[in-house]
Motif scaffolding. Structure first.
Motif, PDB file in Angstrom:
ATOM      1  N   THR A  36       0.818  -1.209   0.000  1.00 54.01           N
ATOM      2  CA  THR A  36       0.000   0.000   0.000  1.00 54.01           C
ATOM      3  C   THR A  36       0.856   1.265   0.000  1.00 54.01           C
ATOM      4  O   THR A  36       0.328   2.373  -0.143  1.00 54.01           O
ATOM      5  N   ALA A  37       2.176   1.106   0.151  1.00 47.48           N
ATOM      6  CA  ALA A  37       3.092   2.233  -0.001  1.00 47.48           C
ATOM      7  C   ALA A  37       3.650   2.313  -1.419  1.00 47.48           C
ATOM      8  O   ALA A  37       4.369   3.258  -1.748  1.00 47.48           O
ATOM      9  N   TYR A  38       3.347   1.335  -2.265  1.00 46.97           N
ATOM     10  CA  TYR A  38       3.793   1.361  -3.654  1.00 46.97           C
ATOM     11  C   TYR A  38       2.952   2.374  -4.440  1.00 46.97           C
ATOM     12  O   TYR A  38       1.784   2.627  -4.120  1.00 46.97           O
ATOM     13  N   ARG A  39       3.547   2.912  -5.499  1.00 47.12           N
ATOM     14  CA  ARG A  39       2.853   3.829  -6.396  1.00 47.12           C
ATOM     15  C   ARG A  39       3.320   3.561  -7.827  1.00 47.12           C
ATOM     16  O   ARG A  39       4.402   2.996  -8.042  1.00 47.12           O
ATOM     17  N   PRO A  40       2.527   3.965  -8.831  1.00 45.10           N
ATOM     18  CA  PRO A  40       2.987   3.819 -10.219  1.00 45.10           C
ATOM     19  C   PRO A  40       4.335   4.501 -10.419  1.00 45.10           C
ATOM     20  O   PRO A  40       4.567   5.619  -9.935  1.00 45.10           O
ATOM     21  N   LEU A  41       5.222   3.825 -11.122  1.00 43.39           N
ATOM     22  CA  LEU A  41       6.558   4.349 -11.389  1.00 43.39           C
ATOM     23  C   LEU A  41       6.526   5.112 -12.704  1.00 43.39           C
ATOM     24  O   LEU A  41       6.369   4.511 -13.781  1.00 43.39           O
ATOM     25  N   SER A 437       4.761  -8.604  18.410  1.00 45.06           N
ATOM     26  CA  SER A 437       5.413  -8.339  17.121  1.00 45.06           C
ATOM     27  C   SER A 437       4.574  -7.443  16.224  1.00 45.06           C
ATOM     28  O   SER A 437       5.104  -6.606  15.479  1.00 45.06           O
ATOM     29  N   ASP A 438       3.257  -7.614  16.268  1.00 44.06           N
ATOM     30  CA  ASP A 438       2.389  -6.844  15.381  1.00 44.06           C
ATOM     31  C   ASP A 438       2.193  -5.411  15.846  1.00 44.06           C
ATOM     32  O   ASP A 438       1.552  -4.609  15.149  1.00 44.06           O
ATOM     33  N   ALA A 439       2.703  -5.073  17.016  1.00 44.93           N
ATOM     34  CA  ALA A 439       2.754  -3.679  17.459  1.00 44.93           C
ATOM     35  C   ALA A 439       4.164  -3.116  17.279  1.00 44.93           C
ATOM     36  O   ALA A 439       4.342  -1.959  16.903  1.00 44.93           O
ATOM     37  N   LEU A 440       5.161  -3.947  17.541  1.00 47.59           N
ATOM     38  CA  LEU A 440       6.548  -3.519  17.439  1.00 47.59           C
ATOM     39  C   LEU A 440       6.924  -3.196  15.990  1.00 47.59           C
ATOM     40  O   LEU A 440       7.521  -2.154  15.713  1.00 47.59           O
ATOM     41  N   GLY A 441       6.566  -4.070  15.071  1.00 43.31           N
ATOM     42  CA  GLY A 441       6.951  -3.878  13.675  1.00 43.31           C
ATOM     43  C   GLY A 441       6.545  -2.531  13.113  1.00 43.31           C
ATOM     44  O   GLY A 441       7.388  -1.795  12.566  1.00 43.31           O
ATOM     45  N   PRO A 442       5.265  -2.145  13.236  1.00 46.75           N
ATOM     46  CA  PRO A 442       4.844  -0.859  12.673  1.00 46.75           C
ATOM     47  C   PRO A 442       5.552   0.348  13.269  1.00 46.75           C
ATOM     48  O   PRO A 442       5.625   1.394  12.623  1.00 46.75           O
ATOM     49  N   GLU A 443       6.078   0.237  14.477  1.00 48.90           N
ATOM     50  CA  GLU A 443       6.774   1.369  15.071  1.00 48.90           C
ATOM     51  C   GLU A 443       8.107   1.655  14.370  1.00 48.90           C
ATOM     52  O   GLU A 443       8.706   2.708  14.570  1.00 48.90           O
ATOM     53  N   LEU A 444       8.558   0.724  13.559  1.00 51.18           N
ATOM     54  CA  LEU A 444       9.798   0.922  12.809  1.00 51.18           C
ATOM     55  C   LEU A 444       9.553   1.411  11.384  1.00 51.18           C
ATOM     56  O   LEU A 444      10.507   1.620  10.637  1.00 51.18           O
ATOM     57  N   PHE A 445       8.293   1.589  10.993  1.00 48.05           N
ATOM     58  CA  PHE A 445       7.995   2.128   9.670  1.00 48.05           C
ATOM     59  C   PHE A 445       8.490   3.580   9.605  1.00 48.05           C
ATOM     60  O   PHE A 445       8.352   4.345  10.564  1.00 48.05           O
ATOM     61  N   SER A 446       9.006   3.983   8.464  1.00 51.93           N
ATOM     62  CA  SER A 446       9.443   5.364   8.293  1.00 51.93           C
ATOM     63  C   SER A 446       8.240   6.294   8.170  1.00 51.93           C
ATOM     64  O   SER A 446       7.140   5.867   7.777  1.00 51.93           O
ATOM     65  N   PRO A 447       8.410   7.579   8.490  1.00 55.56           N
ATOM     66  CA  PRO A 447       7.306   8.526   8.293  1.00 55.56           C
ATOM     67  C   PRO A 447       6.799   8.545   6.858  1.00 55.56           C
ATOM     68  O   PRO A 447       5.595   8.669   6.619  1.00 55.56           O
ATOM     69  N   ALA A 448       7.694   8.412   5.888  1.00 55.75           N
ATOM     70  CA  ALA A 448       7.271   8.440   4.483  1.00 55.75           C
ATOM     71  C   ALA A 448       6.406   7.235   4.138  1.00 55.75           C
ATOM     72  O   ALA A 448       5.395   7.363   3.433  1.00 55.75           O
ATOM     73  N   VAL A 449       6.786   6.064   4.626  1.00 51.02           N
ATOM     74  CA  VAL A 449       5.988   4.868   4.363  1.00 51.02           C
ATOM     75  C   VAL A 449       4.648   4.959   5.082  1.00 51.02           C
ATOM     76  O   VAL A 449       3.598   4.599   4.522  1.00 51.02           O
ATOM     77  N   ARG A 450       4.656   5.448   6.313  1.00 47.60           N
ATOM     78  CA  ARG A 450       3.385   5.619   7.040  1.00 47.60           C
ATOM     79  C   ARG A 450       2.449   6.534   6.261  1.00 47.60           C
ATOM     80  O   ARG A 450       1.250   6.247   6.130  1.00 47.60           O
ATOM     81  N   ALA A 451       2.990   7.632   5.751  1.00 40.73           N
ATOM     82  CA  ALA A 451       2.165   8.584   5.018  1.00 40.73           C
ATOM     83  C   ALA A 451       1.620   7.958   3.732  1.00 40.73           C
ATOM     84  O   ALA A 451       0.444   8.154   3.383  1.00 40.73           O
ATOM     85  N   ALA A 452       2.448   7.210   3.043  1.00 41.88           N
ATOM     86  CA  ALA A 452       2.005   6.573   1.800  1.00 41.88           C
ATOM     87  C   ALA A 452       0.924   5.537   2.072  1.00 41.88           C
ATOM     88  O   ALA A 452      -0.078   5.442   1.339  1.00 41.88           O
ATOM     89  N   MET A 453       1.097   4.749   3.121  1.00 43.63           N
ATOM     90  CA  MET A 453       0.083   3.754   3.473  1.00 43.63           C
ATOM     91  C   MET A 453      -1.227   4.420   3.887  1.00 43.63           C
ATOM     92  O   MET A 453      -2.315   3.971   3.505  1.00 43.63           O
ATOM     93  N   ALA A 454      -1.121   5.521   4.628  1.00 45.43           N
ATOM     94  CA  ALA A 454      -2.331   6.216   5.101  1.00 45.43           C
ATOM     95  C   ALA A 454      -3.083   6.851   3.939  1.00 45.43           C
ATOM     96  O   ALA A 454      -4.309   6.969   3.998  1.00 45.43           O
ATOM     97  N   SER A 455      -2.375   7.280   2.905  1.00 47.94           N
ATOM     98  CA  SER A 455      -3.025   7.944   1.782  1.00 47.94           C
ATOM     99  C   SER A 455      -3.449   6.984   0.671  1.00 47.94           C
ATOM    100  O   SER A 455      -4.033   7.406  -0.327  1.00 47.94           O
ATOM    101  N   TYR A 456      -3.135   5.702   0.848  1.00 48.22           N
ATOM    102  CA  TYR A 456      -3.513   4.720  -0.161  1.00 48.22           C
ATOM    103  C   TYR A 456      -5.016   4.630  -0.284  1.00 48.22           C
ATOM    104  O   TYR A 456      -5.740   4.540   0.711  1.00 48.22           O
ATOM    105  N   GLU A 457      -5.507   4.662  -1.502  1.00 46.76           N
ATOM    106  CA  GLU A 457      -6.947   4.578  -1.757  1.00 46.76           C
ATOM    107  C   GLU A 457      -7.354   3.111  -1.903  1.00 46.76           C
ATOM    108  O   GLU A 457      -6.928   2.442  -2.863  1.00 46.76           O
ATOM    109  N   LEU A 458      -8.139   2.628  -0.946  1.00 44.03           N
ATOM    110  CA  LEU A 458      -8.551   1.232  -0.984  1.00 44.03           C
ATOM    111  C   LEU A 458      -9.345   0.939  -2.244  1.00 44.03           C
ATOM    112  O   LEU A 458     -10.208   1.709  -2.659  1.00 44.03           O
ATOM    113  N   LYS A 459      -9.040  -0.214  -2.817  1.00 41.61           N
ATOM    114  CA  LYS A 459      -9.797  -0.635  -4.002  1.00 41.61           C
ATOM    115  C   LYS A 459      -9.756  -2.145  -4.107  1.00 41.61           C
ATOM    116  O   LYS A 459      -8.976  -2.814  -3.438  1.00 41.61           O
TER     117      LYS A 459
END
Length: 459
Positions: A36-41, A437-459
């Motif tokens: 969900t952090a991926y985007r068209p290249l 583990s499922d709480a610890l892992g996300p705390e290591l996500f970068s701010p940029a990845v968090r933002a990209a995942m949050a802005s992903y449009e579900l489809k």
């Protein structure tokens, strides 16, 4: 529900279960960054250029089959129900074209060797026996993988684990079969919107054992509506009756656009507590019966044959993914095709894949800079029970992990998530850290990845 390479996650939750304590079930980090952090290249880089300077002597090969006979209520995998109008044949045709293009892009200037292979989905054994033969041919004759010489893992389901399909897999070198059972209690299977009968599950397990494939993995889920510690342990005992070499214990997640998500099921603190209680009961049950914990989810029977390659390191070695739901990893770019959960969108993406002629470029992905590489290395090491060799991290990145992640590691230590008894030079989670583990892992996500995942449009 078996192969970590194909299972999506949701964006990290922010709710807390107590002062300073994050909720324990936020997202399953099986790969980083998440799709969900991926985007068209926009530049659609050529695969030949992407792989030109990459080491290619210990690659992992993953072939994705996006078909299932049914879709479970918890599932947000990239898969569709059924395959009308000879769709599987057209899909394999496209997979063949893609394999030719990818192998050409890898070139022959440096050695190309695959150290491990996997067929995932979806359900690869949705294919007929003859189609499975063709799938193996694509891996071997097009890509050059020697399936009889490397670990080969294949996912299956109770309904599709037929004797003829399993015979093909055994003959072509499969070393591990993973079957999604989820529960041996019929009422719990129905509650998870997984229509199956225990008798059919047991029959499928019998056929897998008769096929003689060395490693059997059984997936089970805890946190199902109506599940109790008694019924959970009864499912574990039913699985243990088959002496599986591996068991995966998954917490139930309710995600958007899934069957359970559409029913309005939602998590709360009480559900968190139920899942933690069942996790601990299951973990202790398996540890007392001769199993070793490999990660929060994975348990391996002591003395069982290895199911993974000993010369492929997921932190550093590349991966080639074939199929419209597969992803590929170079050191600087992770790439795939479009991603969706909604069935209509998935059908569209599969149809587009089957008509694609040019597979020589990366279409969708995310670039991995030095910071993201460090986060990925730490995540994929720390979430394993054996933990991280600090010297290996320092050799790759110049400093110890605390040099980059001091705040995060101090926070984990304050919560009791780090093992204070670990050997010198080893960074390892405590039992409580593994449980979270499922709480610890996300705390290591970068701010940029968090933002990209949050802005992903579900489809």
């Amino acid at each position: 529900m078996s192969t970590p390479a194909s299972r999506p996650v949701t964006a990290p939750a922010t709710a807390l279960s107590g002062p300073g304590s994050p909720r324990p079930y936020q997202s399953y980090v099986y790969a980083y960054p998440h799709k969900t952090a991926y985007r068209p290249l926009e530049d659609r880089p050529a695969l030949r250029a992407l792989w030109a300077r990459e080491p290619k002597d210990a690659l992992s090969l993953y072939l994705h089959i996006p078909f299932c006979e049914v879709r479970c209520g918890f599932c947000n995998l990239f898969t569709r129900i059924g395959a009308p109008d000879e769709l599987t044949g057209r899909y394999l045709d496209a997979l063949d074209r893609q394999a030719v293009a990818v192998r050409e892009a890898l070139g022959d200037g440096t050695p190309v060797r695959f150290a491990a292979a996997a067929f995932g989905g979806g359900t690869p054994t949705f294919l007929t026996a003859a189609e499975l033969e063709r799938l193996c041919d694509i891996a071997e004759k097009r890509m050059g993988a020697d399936l009889t010489a490397v670990p080969l893992s294949v996912e299956t389901s109770p309904a599709t684990a037929t004797a003829d399909r399993l015979a093909v897999l055994a003959e072509r070198g499969t070393t591990r079969v993973s079957i999604g059972v989820q529960s041996f209690v019929d009422a719990e299977a129905r509650a998870a919107v997984r229509p199956q009968r225990r008798a059919d599950v047991e029959a499928a397990l019998g056929r897998i054992r008769e096929a003689g494939i060395p490693v059997l993995n059984i997936d089970l889920i805890y946190g199902i509506d109506g599940q109790t510690e008694r019924t959970w342990l009864s499912s574990l005992d039913a699985a243990l009756g088959w002496e599986p070499e591996e068991l995966y214990l998954y917490p139930l997640y309710v995600r958007p656009l899934t069957g359970l998500g559409r029913l309005g099921a939602a998590g709360d603190a009480a559900w968190d507590e139920q899942r933690l209680r069942l996790y601990r009961a299951g973990r202790d049950h398996l540890l007392a019966r001769g199993y070793e914990q490999v990660s929060m989810r994975m348990f391996r029977r002591r003395g069982a044959p290895p199911s993974a390659s000993d010369d492929h390191a997921c932190q550093t070695d590349g991966m080639i993914g074939l199929g419209c739901g597969a992803r590929s990893y170079t050191s600087a770019l992770h790439y795939s095709f479009d991603y969706a959960v909604d069935m209509g969108q998935i059908r569209r993406i599969i149809d587009d894949f089957t008509t694609t002629e040019d597979f020589s470029r990366a279409e969708v992905g995310r670039r991995v800079d030095e910071d993201e590489a460090r986060r990925r290395h730490l995540l994929q090491s720390l979430l394993q029970a054996e933990g991280m060799d600090v010297a290996g991290y320092r050799e790759r990145f110049g400093v110890v992990p605390a040099g980059h992640f001091s705040a995060e590691l101090e926070r984990f230590a304050a919560r009791g998530w780090l093992d204070t008894a670990a050997a010198p030079g080893r960074l390892r989670l405590s039992p409580e850290g593994l449980a979270h583990s499922d709480a610890l892992g996300p705390e290591l996500f970068s701010p940029a990845v968090r933002a990209a995942m949050a802005s992903y449009e579900l489809k």
